[in-house]
Enzyme design. Structure first.
Site, PDB file in Angstrom:
ATOM      1  N   ASP A  67      32.189  46.404  41.691  1.00  0.00           N
ATOM      2  CA  ASP A  67      32.379  45.856  40.351  1.00  0.00           C
ATOM      3  C   ASP A  67      31.651  44.527  40.167  1.00  0.00           C
ATOM      4  OD1 ASP A  67      34.106  44.497  42.107  1.00  0.00           O
ATOM      5  OD2 ASP A  67      35.810  45.660  41.424  1.00  0.00           O
ATOM      6  N   ASN A 136      48.730  44.885  42.184  1.00  0.00           N
ATOM      7  CA  ASN A 136      49.239  45.914  41.268  1.00  0.00           C
ATOM      8  C   ASN A 136      48.702  47.303  41.616  1.00  0.00           C
ATOM      9  OD1 ASN A 136      46.577  45.839  40.492  1.00  0.00           O
ATOM     10  ND2 ASN A 136      46.938  45.062  38.418  1.00  0.00           N
ATOM     11  N   HIS A 138      45.506  48.147  42.116  1.00  0.00           N
ATOM     12  CA  HIS A 138      44.170  48.524  41.646  1.00  0.00           C
ATOM     13  C   HIS A 138      43.191  48.664  42.811  1.00  0.00           C
ATOM     14  CE1 HIS A 138      42.903  44.030  40.924  1.00  0.00           C
ATOM     15  NE2 HIS A 138      42.521  44.417  42.118  1.00  0.00           N
ATOM     16  N   GLU A 143      42.613  49.165  36.842  1.00  0.00           N
ATOM     17  CA  GLU A 143      43.962  48.643  36.716  1.00  0.00           C
ATOM     18  C   GLU A 143      44.946  49.796  36.486  1.00  0.00           C
ATOM     19  OE1 GLU A 143      44.171  45.748  37.670  1.00  0.00           O
ATOM     20  OE2 GLU A 143      43.236  44.218  36.418  1.00  0.00           O
TER      21      GLU A 143
END
Ligand code: F6R
Length: 279
Positions: A67, A136, A138, A143
């Site tokens: 990313d 979380n 990801h 996400e």
């Protein structure tokens, strides 16, 4: 999934570097999928050491990062391009033209994803993808609620991700959108190494490894991948129900690997070595 639990972060990085370097030695033109963030920093330091000792070369290696922040130019100090230069590329013999990130500054974000996918395809595909995991759950910047079939595209980051990333870049205004490989893109990698250390990852690790496959825990999609190795320290593994079993499997598999090599080595030479007419 192969789940390996080590005493601390340093041992996790040592084992990770061993696995990556085994691949680079066997396949000098391998395609590596890379991650940024805290998780792979020690791993990259180890790989730099291997290179400096003359044990591996990155001359023909191609890399694709997971990313990059949306609209952030490659020269910006918060960019993942800068991160990769600082923590890895500037210290090894890799050709900068062989290092790809989904850079979006000045271009239509909708076109960056398909172009990146085409570049990955043209490289022959990712042999080994390195992943961290967010608190979380990801992977990349997929996400919670991301499609498990998603491809490289623009994503809006959650507040918790923006805050976690801020710790790495304290004095810089953090971007809130990114271009990320999708979960489907990640799942296409031939082999995956997931790194997680520290107690703050234990819940995400538990959900990813032992919870149901769900878009609420993007890393849980990895349960459906054929060849994932998860490298954890004790703290990140602390919530796992099957801890004792993973450790037992690890100790048993050492013997098998010592005798027969690991599956990946066999896999790389499968076309030439396996006689399909044999019983
Ligand atoms: C980084 C990335 C993220 C991180 C994750 C964990 O390129 O895609 O998924 O791997 O946020 O970050 P750290 O390692 O900083 O805890």
């Amino acid at each position: 999934m192969e789940v390996l639990i080590f005493e601390n972060e340093a041992e996790v990085a040592d084992q990770g570097a061993l696995l990556v370097s085994e691949l680079v030695k066997k396949k000098p033109d391998a395609v590596l999928g890379l991650a940024t963030g805290k998780s792979p920093i020690l791993l990259y330091q180890n790989l730099i050491e291997y290179y400096k000792r003359g044990q591996i070369s990155f001359k023909q290696i191609q890399t694709f990062n997971l990313d990059e922040y949306y609209g952030v130019p490659r020269t910006h100090p918060a960019s993942y391009r800068q991160f990769m230069q600082t923590y890895l590329f500037d210290h090894i013999d890799i050709e900068v033209d062989n290092t790809y990130l989904p850079e979006s500054a000045g271009s239509n974000p909708r076109l960056v994803g398909p172009k990146y996918e085409a570049q990955i395809k043209a490289s022959g595909g990712i042999d080994l993808q390195i992943l961290g995991i967010g608190r979380n759950g990801h992977i990349g910047f997929n996400e919670p609620s991301s499609s498990l079939a998603s491809r490289t595209r623009i994503k809006t980051l959650t507040e918790s991700t923006i805050n976690d990333n801020r710790l790495l870049q304290e004095d810089i205004e953090m971007p809130d959108m990114a271009i990320t490989m999708g979960i489907g893109t990640i799942m296409d990698a031939h082999r995956i190494l997931l790194f997680a250390t520290g107690e703050n990852k234990s819940k995400a690790v538990k959900a990813a490894l032992e919870g149901p496959i769900s878009a609420m825990s993007p890393a849980s999609a990895l349960q459906a991948h054929e060849y994932v190795t998860v490298l954890l320290d004790e703290a990140a593994a602390s919530e796992l129900e099957l801890q004792a079993y993973y450790r037992w499997v690890h100790s048993k598999s050492k013997g098998i690997k010592a005798k027969y090599g690991n599956f990946y080595e066999i896999d790389l030479t499968i076309d030439s070595t396996i006689d399909l007419t044999e019983d």
